[in-house]
Design an enzyme around this catalytic site. Structure first.
Site, PDB file in Angstrom:
ATOM      1  NE  ARG A  98       0.490   1.502   9.094  1.00  0.00           N
ATOM      2  CZ  ARG A  98       1.633   1.801   9.632  1.00  0.00           C
ATOM      3  NH1 ARG A  98       1.933   0.982  10.572  1.00  0.00           N
ATOM      4  NH2 ARG A  98       2.400   2.535   8.990  1.00  0.00           N
ATOM      5  CG  ASP A  99      -0.081  -2.207   4.731  1.00  0.00           C
ATOM      6  OD1 ASP A  99       0.107  -0.756   5.203  1.00  0.00           O
ATOM      7  OD2 ASP A  99       1.043  -2.907   4.885  1.00  0.00           O
ATOM      8  CB  VAL A 100      -6.618  -4.691   5.307  1.00  0.00           C
ATOM      9  CG1 VAL A 100      -7.711  -5.177   4.516  1.00  0.00           C
ATOM     10  CG2 VAL A 100      -5.776  -5.852   5.865  1.00  0.00           C
ATOM     11  CB  CYS A 141      -2.458  -2.294   0.135  1.00  0.00           C
ATOM     12  SG  CYS A 141      -0.944  -1.903   1.172  1.00  0.00           S
TER      13      CYS A 141
END
Lengths: 496, 114
Positions: free
Chosen positions: B70-72, B75
């Site tokens: 979910r950080d793709v 971030c």
């Protein structure tokens, strides 16, 4: 990274009581939701993120005050405290507070929501609704005189009860707890007896353990039945509201006559003959019934070990407790708390269940993401074998989770638990009780707010006042009477 | 570290069974991940250099950025974290242009050459 729900599924929407929006507490500077309070002149902090109770020294206390200013920054607070206590002390206190999650993460103005997937939820307890139907007709009954949401009158048969116990063993681990509920469960006495014998035999065969409890109005308890409950160590919780003049207001026989004349002689026999487990009483406080001190004394005189009070859950406005009466109840609770504390200072135990149970939770520091164990460790079995969120939702299809025949609907159960997580309850995010109350009772919310998933806004103020009282008294015990905690709280180990 | 300015008087809380375990060593298939479901939106947290992977915002391990999938986007855009994905804020602004839905279009993510 923070994940925010855009729309939580609104399960359980219905035509219920008027919706009362909850007011979030205002954010305070750089602090996570906390409560600072004094006991014997010394400062303590209850940390909403971790349910830790911290004794503060003057450095950390000053730092909490600085960090709690509306316009606070970490640097400004550190500088202010460094000016009076020195830089090293200020920095190490800051570090401790940060580790204890008292300070918001750097760069953030709110606590990130932790949305957990419930990983495993073995059953610990099943509620068997032996009888959907009752011999009394109490005005405030959430079960609609025992008929519940599906309005069917029905007695559970032995095969269903046995199959409910089988499920408890299969879906649980270790100890199994079975509660007989209704309606009035003793109306279906032969099935109760069979279920106890069957459960005991099964536990023996599987080298597991089991225990039982029953919630009853007492009207059908004969000496013989009491002897059975005592010899099988069945815990008994009696529903009774107080001395006859109070009890008979709401707890009536079918014809409308008060129930005290019938139940009191049998309750006295129960207290006399059943000595194998302490017997508690559950008092429902409905409109006009707020004299908790008088009720408490009456119950202890009768011989009950513990007295628990619960406000009525009803969509009917004439039964609900108005704000002024909730305050009167809280005043009564304060006086009872004073007496419980006076006893505790002398090492004696006074069975004010509401307070003792709250102390227990504070002592264990358990962090809750859900208002209660319904759906997690507990499911209710309806008289016809349907499975429901808890005993209060028996027969409500929208709160159903399969059946004994088809098995637990694990997907529905997981969906409900996900949606009911406190991280989905917006006003709870800034409350220091977020992991203590976690939005409260689903059934209460369903009756009063229209959705099982809504936070119980109408109880926020009451809940915070009550918890302040519980925190102050627990803190005094922990700091000055640890022997009492050791004896009465640390040893009340719950069976897993 | 010995604590000197605060003292805990109740038991350290054990999270209830309903709270997630430390997710660091948990592997969840992308499609099954509830956190990537339609009901969730990403907003930023690490716009400046702050903990995220090794430790959480409180220097503990319980609130790590997780799961990593979910950080793709999170971030690369508002929360730039150089170790994971190209920096979309200034250097590789078109990096994810072709990828409207990370679950379906992940193969269209561009490479970063230099």
């Amino acid at each position: 990274m923070i994940a925010l729900p855009i729309a939580a599924g609104a399960l359980g929407q219905g035509e219920r009581g008027p919706y009362v929006p909850a007011e979030p507490l205002p954010a305070r500077g750089r602090l996570t939701p906390v409560l600072r309070y004094l006991v014997a002149g010394k400062p303590y902090l209850f940390v909403g993120e971790t349910n830790a109770i911290l004794a503060l020294d003057s450095v950390s206390d000053d730092l909490v005050a600085e960090l709690g200013r509306d316009d606070a920054t970490d640097d400004a607070a550190l500088a202010a405290v460094a000016a009076s206590h020195g830089r090293d002390a200020a920095r190490s206190a800051f570090r401790e507070l940060a580790l204890e999650r008292v300070v918001l993460p750097p760069g953030m103005s709110a606590v990130p929501r932790e949305l957990g997937e419930p990983p495993r939820f073995p059953l610990k307890s099943v509620v068997l609704n032996l009888a959907q139907g009752c011999n009394l007709s109490c005005s405030y009954c959430f079960a609609d005189e025992g008929l519940y949401h599906d309005k069917t009158y029905g007695m559970m048969d032995s095969a269903t009860a046995r199959s409910g116990i089988d499920m408890a063993f299969e879906e649980g681990e270790g100890h199994v707890h079975v509660t007989f509920f209704g309606g009035e469960p003793t109306m279906n006495w032969p099935v109760l007896v069979d279920a106890v014998r069957y459960g005991e035999a099964l536990a023996l065969e599987k080298s597991r353990t089991i225990d039982f409890s029953v919630t009853t109005n007492g009207a059908l308890l004969t000496d013989e039945r009491i002897a059975f409950l005592a010899s099988h160590r069945v815990g008994v919780s009696v529903s009774l509201d107080g001395p006859p003049d109070l009890n008979d207001r709401h707890r009536a026989m079918k014809g409308g006559r008060g129930s005290s004349d019938i139940v009191l002689p049998r309750i006295r026999r129960l207290l006399e003959l059943h000595q194998s487990r302490p017997i508690g009483v559950r008092v429902t406080l409905a409109a006009g019934n707020t004299d908790v001190e008088r009720i408490f004394d009456y119950m202890l005189d009768l011989g009950f070990y513990e007295v628990g009070f619960a406000p009525v859950t009803s969509a009917r406005a004439d039964l609900q407790l108005p704000a002024a009466e909730l305050l009167a109840i809280l005043d009564g609770f304060r006086r009872l708390a004073d007496r419980t504390m006076s006893a505790a200072r002398e090492g004696r135990f006074l069975g004010f269940s509401n307070l003792v149970n709250t102390w227990q939770e504070l002592h264990e520091g358990k962090i809750k993401s859900h208002g209660c164990g319904a759906g997690i460790g507990l499911l209710s079995v309806g008289s016809q074998g349907g499975l429901y969120l808890c005993h209060r939702f028996t027969g409500s299809e929208e709160h159903g989770f399969g059946s004994l025949e088809a098995g637990i609907d694990q997907a529905a159960r997981a969906d409900f638990l996900k949606a009911a997580h406190v991280a989905h309850k917006d006003p709870c995010q800034t409350c220091w009780l977020k992991h203590t109350c976690a939005g409260g009772c689903y059934h209460e919310a369903w009756e009063r707010q229209g959705s099982a998933l809504a936070p119980n806004a109408h109880y926020c103020d009451y809940m915070r006042d009550w918890m302040e009282l519980a925190l102050a008294t627990y803190t005094e015990l922990a700091e000055h009477h640890p022997a009492f905690i050791e004896r009465h709280l640390a040893t009340r180990v719950r069976k897993k | 570290m010995t604590q000197r300015h605060t003292r805990r008087i109740n038991k350290p809380g054990e999270p209830g069974p309903e709270l997630p375990p430390n997710g660091a060593d948990e592997v969840i298939p992308l499609a099954d991940d509830p956190l990537l479901g339609g009901a969730l939106q990403l907003i930023g947290c690490t716009t400046v250099f702050e903990p995220g992977w090794e430790t959480d915002g409180w220097a503990g391990m319980t609130s790590l950025c997780r799961p990593m999938q979910r950080d793709v986007y999170g971030c690369s855009a508002d929360c730039w974290w150089p170790a994971q994905v190209p920096d979309e804020l200034s250097n590789y602004q078109g990096w994810s242009e072709q990828c409207g839905n990370v679950e379906k279009d992940w193969s269209k993510l561009n490479f970063v050459g230099e």
